[in-house]
Write an enzyme that holds these catalytic residues in place. Structure first.
Site, PDB file in Angstrom:
ATOM      1  N   HIS A   6     -58.153 -93.470  10.101  1.00 64.28           N
ATOM      2  CA  HIS A   6     -58.966 -94.708  10.015  1.00 64.28           C
ATOM      3  C   HIS A   6     -60.134 -94.409   8.952  1.00 64.28           C
ATOM      4  CE1 HIS A   6     -57.212 -95.088  14.018  1.00 64.28           C
ATOM      5  NE2 HIS A   6     -57.481 -93.796  14.261  1.00 64.28           N
ATOM      6  N   GLU A  54     -64.140 -90.419  15.311  1.00 64.78           N
ATOM      7  CA  GLU A  54     -62.882 -89.710  15.174  1.00 64.78           C
ATOM      8  C   GLU A  54     -62.558 -89.890  13.327  1.00 64.78           C
ATOM      9  OE1 GLU A  54     -57.903 -90.750  15.408  1.00 64.78           O
ATOM     10  OE2 GLU A  54     -59.445 -91.893  16.489  1.00 64.78           O
ATOM     11  N   GLU A  58     -52.429 -85.562  16.513  1.00 67.21           N
ATOM     12  CA  GLU A  58     -53.593 -85.758  17.281  1.00 67.21           C
ATOM     13  C   GLU A  58     -54.121 -84.310  17.643  1.00 67.21           C
ATOM     14  OE1 GLU A  58     -54.707 -88.448  18.014  1.00 67.21           O
ATOM     15  OE2 GLU A  58     -53.142 -90.295  17.835  1.00 67.21           O
TER      16      GLU A  58
END
Length: 327
Positions: free
Chosen positions: A116, A153, A292
């Site tokens: 991101h 995040e 993750e």
């Protein structure tokens, strides 16, 4: 890459480009409001506004952005300094972070993809635009998730990536980051470009592997821990990298276990998962995994992720896996 595979991707890229143009035009006409949405798709203004790729290390080369199979060189922006550590109430005072083993990585090139970008939610038309994710379309990117306390995040992935870069460069490796900042005024790159960075034929150095860093946002009770995602074998896309990517996934899994990071209680088997729907993995022509690192909505994981010692532990664990794979 075989000629048939390249032709297939070029055709797919051409179709995707037409789709992107239509979607951007429609989005620009209709969009009136924007705001951050947890894991929501929010892709492309002018090329001059796009973030550049950052290359550093023993054998740095000029960075560039690429669209489909076309390379348009542009100078890399200077890397932002690592922000001051963010701590949370109840975060562990210290977390063991043993060294990766001291092996030399001279001559190795490693792509780190901090998932991101902090400003994605401010560019909904760009980030929501469809791109080719591997023979099918998905949104260019998403906003990512955050802890219940608001730690994003995008920032977590960036801070771990910078720490990993320090470790890897100290061992002699060249490190390529898919974005050169963690900025609220920037967006992207898109998932397809993140996967192509470091591929043979890219304008920068050809990479030995790519690691994509993320934090999950699962709301299920008791969902915590890390899992490592390897690409599914898909003909013409990942069939040439699926096997070594699974080996890389196991090495990274073992590296994180070795520094005491808890394994996932809710996804994967023994910390491993295989998926065919992730554009960043599908576009890679080198071994690649998506990690993750934890569930940002779990209080225990969040405490580790928001502590400086915890982020260094994540970085050391992933680097240990990368070192083991390349050794």
């Amino acid at each position: 890459m075989s000629s048939s595979r390249r032709d297939r991707r070029v055709l797919a890229g051409g179709i995707a480009a037409i789709v992107v143009a239509v979607v951007v035009a429609v989005a620009a006409a209709l969009w009136t409001t924007a705001g951050p949405v947890d894991r929501a798709p929010v892709a492309s203004p002018t090329a001059s506004a796009l973030p550049s790729v950052a290359v550093s290390g023993a054998a740095s080369a000029p960075a560039s952005r690429r669209t489909a199979e076309v390379v348009t060189p542009s100078p890399a922006a200077p890397l932002e300094p690592l922000p001051e550590p963010t701590s949370a109430p109840g975060a562990p005072a210290s977390v063991p972070a043993p060294p990766a083993g001291g092996r030399s990585l001279a001559g190795r090139v490693i792509v780190i993809d901090p998932g991101h970008q902090l400003g994605n939610s401010r560019f909904p038309a760009q980030v929501n635009a469809s791109v080719d994710a591997g023979g099918f379309t998905k949104a260019c990117n998403t906003t990512g998730t955050a802890t219940d306390g608001g730690y994003p995040e995008a920032t977590f992935a960036w801070e771990v990536a910078v720490l990993m870069r320090e470790e890897l460069e100290a061992a002699g490796a060249t490190v390529v980051l898919t974005r050169s900042s963690n900025s609220a005024s920037a967006w992207g790159p898109c998932i397809d470009e993140r996967g192509r960075i470091g591929n043979p034929g890219w304008s920068g150095p050809t990479a030995d592997l790519e690691i994509s860093l993320h934090g999950d946002g699962n709301l299920s009770a008791g969902a915590r821990g890390f899992h490592v995602i390897a690409p599914e074998s898909r003909a013409g896309w990942t069939d040439d990298i699926a096997a070594p990517s699974l080996v890389l996934a196991r090495a990274v899994r073992d590296g994180l276990l070795g520094v005491g990071v808890p394994v996932s209680t809710y996804l994967g088997v023994d910390g491993l998962d295989v998926r065919g729907d992730l554009g960043t993995l599908n576009w890679s022509d080198k071994p690649t995994v998506m990690v993750e690192l934890g569930n940002m909505r779990d209080p225990g994981d969040a405490a580790l992720m928001t502590s400086a010692a915890g982020r260094r532990t994540y970085a050391v664990g992933v680097v240990a896996g990368v070192t083991r794979f390349l050794g």
